[in-house]
Write an enzyme that holds these catalytic residues in place. Structure first.
Site, PDB file in Angstrom:
ATOM      1  N   HIS A 267       0.807  -1.218   0.000  1.00 18.05           N
ATOM      2  CA  HIS A 267       0.000   0.000   0.000  1.00 18.05           C
ATOM      3  C   HIS A 267       0.842   1.271   0.000  1.00 18.05           C
ATOM      4  CE1 HIS A 267      -3.635   2.320   0.584  1.00 18.05           C
ATOM      5  NE2 HIS A 267      -3.002   3.040   1.488  1.00 18.05           N
ATOM      6  N   HIS A 304      -4.567   4.256  10.895  1.00 16.98           N
ATOM      7  CA  HIS A 304      -3.533   5.219  11.259  1.00 16.98           C
ATOM      8  C   HIS A 304      -4.147   6.315  12.118  1.00 16.98           C
ATOM      9  CE1 HIS A 304      -5.204   6.215   7.288  1.00 16.98           C
ATOM     10  NE2 HIS A 304      -4.996   7.492   7.560  1.00 16.98           N
ATOM     11  N   GLU A 310      -5.436  16.796  10.327  1.00 17.15           N
ATOM     12  CA  GLU A 310      -6.855  16.542  10.132  1.00 17.15           C
ATOM     13  C   GLU A 310      -7.030  16.116   8.676  1.00 17.15           C
ATOM     14  OE1 GLU A 310      -9.418  18.700  12.555  1.00 17.15           O
ATOM     15  OE2 GLU A 310      -7.796  18.079  13.884  1.00 17.15           O
ATOM     16  N   TYR A 320     -15.461   4.173  -3.083  1.00 19.40           N
ATOM     17  CA  TYR A 320     -14.335   4.229  -2.157  1.00 19.40           C
ATOM     18  C   TYR A 320     -14.497   3.063  -1.187  1.00 19.40           C
ATOM     19  CZ  TYR A 320     -10.554   6.346   0.486  1.00 19.40           C
ATOM     20  OH  TYR A 320      -9.347   6.585   1.091  1.00 19.40           O
ATOM     21  N   HIS A 340      -8.122   6.207  12.583  1.00 12.94           N
ATOM     22  CA  HIS A 340      -9.192   5.814  11.674  1.00 12.94           C
ATOM     23  C   HIS A 340      -8.630   4.832  10.662  1.00 12.94           C
ATOM     24  CE1 HIS A 340      -7.378   9.040   9.203  1.00 12.94           C
ATOM     25  NE2 HIS A 340      -7.886   8.397   8.170  1.00 12.94           N
TER      26      HIS A 340
END
EC number: 1.13.11.5
Length: 394
Positions: A267, A304, A310, A320, A340
């Site tokens: 990734h 992460h 933000e 998505y 999140h």
């Protein structure tokens, strides 16, 4: 940006230059008015424009209207989902911009204008980026006409006088910053040229293609953003009166489809998608691309923690895969201090996928964002619980 020029200019700077299309009176055509538009005093990038009239010429000074952002301070600090698809058209191409999140570095909002502005506009204290989610048309500027289409980023440097002309209904994601919008430093060599490994080239950035010199007289309103408000001026000439210009400061478009996404065996983190930089924030483009090809790869973003930033994501097209219940035209906000990542079930569902069709624009800020009351009105409080699985059902 690279050097560009349109129209007719003299061979040297700061010399007499007369209107090449005017009839000579008393042996001489009128002198043109040279304007140096530059950054960082006289040390940054600049362009030089040649006007028929002095850009200082004002017939009347109108009202000053303060920009008021009404802050919403939520009772809880949680991840947020903002639905904007239902926003009805309102306002014009300037005053119809509605801020959702903001801090001292950037204002992020939406604009669904119901009409073109009937005045010229100039941002006198910041750069602007407009991402065209829907619509096409042209921006008429002192640097010439800039045509735009769906999914263009329109970058307008401060000091540019312009007005929009619409071909069809519009829906925009908008950014304003008191700093400068630039391509990322790491994409440029010491001369400013984009490097071979950058996700775009100079060919992908489109400056104005045609310069129309407006010689008509008559009163026009120029609305200027200054000192946290809008100041109106009345001039007795068309402010798009430039005969020629050259330099490194000018508006341009970049279409998100021209961003060359990077893929890897495992990734790739968000900086691989970075498109622009501003002071203490970045803008990234998440585009359709191949996914990680290692047999053991987890193709969705790992969990992460935004400890110092933000994350704002605006969803443009496609699916998505890391998010459930997020529709096109929505924002997610993952604020600093909270981890999140993919929602339950999405990782397993996407194992073995080879490509994604997602299209999204992300803005990461490195100072906390405030929310407006419009964010409150469009907030979906259930999003904060979307990572929770009922233990019995699980």
């Amino acid at each position: 940006m690279r050097y560009h020029s349109l129209g007719r200019i003299p061979a040297k700077r700061h010399v007499q230059y007369r209107d090449p299309d005017a009839s000579a009176e008393n042996g001489n055509a009128p002198l043109l008015v040279e304007e140096v538009m530059g950054f960082e005093g006289f040390s940054g990038n600049e362009s030089i424009l040649y006007h028929l009239f002095s850009p200082c010429r004002v017939k009347d000074v109108g009202d000053f209207t303060k920009i008021e952002l009404e802050e919403w301070v939520p009772d809880t600090h949680v991840h947020r989902l903002t639905h904007t698809r239902g926003l009805e058209p309102s306002g014009d191409s300037v005053l119809g911009r509605r801020v959702l999140q903001y801090n001292h570095d950037v204002e992020i909002g939406m604009c669904v204008p119901e009409r073109e502005a009937d005045y010229f506009y100039r941002d006198g204290e910041g750069d602007e980026v407009i991402f065209v989610h829907e619509g096409s048309g042209a921006v008429e500027t002192v640097f010439g006409t800039l045509e735009y289409r769906k999914h263009d980023y329109i970058v307008i440097p401060r000091g540019t006088t312009y007005r929009f002309r619409f071909d069809e209904p519009q829906r925009w994601l908008t950014f304003y910053t008191p700093g400068e919008i630039e391509t990322p430093n790491r994409y440029r060599n010491r001369y400013g040229q984009l490097l071979e490994h950058a996700p775009f080239s100079q060919r992908d950035f489109h400056p104005p293609a045609e310069l129309l010199t407006h010689r008509d007289r008559g009163e026009h309103v120029v609305k200027v953003r200054v000192r946290g408000g809008y100041q109106d001026y009345v001039v007795d000439y068309n402010p798009l009166d430039v005969v020629g210009w050259d330099g490194y400061v000018y508006p341009y478009t970049f279409n998100i489809a021209d961003f060359e996404p990077k893929a890897g065996r495992l990734h790739q983190p968000p900086p691989a998608h970075q498109t622009f930089q501003g002071p203490n924030f970045v803008i990234c483009s998440f585009c359709p691309r191949m996914l990680d090809w290692d047999p053991q790869a987890v193709v969705l973003p790992y969990h992460h923690s935004n400890v110092q930033s933000e994350e704002v994501m605006y969803y443009v097209e496609g699916d998505y895969a890391a998010r459930k219940g997020v529709e096109i035209g929505s924002f997610t906000l993952h604020p600093s201090g909270l981890p999140h990542g993919p929602q339950p079930g999405t990782v397993e569902k996407t194992l073995g996928m080879t490509r994604t069709d997602e299209l999204a624009v992300m803005c990461d800020t490195f100072r906390p964002l405030k929310l407006t009351t419009l964010s409150r009105d469009l907030d979906d409080p259930s999003y904060a619980y979307s990572w929770y699985e009922d233990p019995v059902r699980a």
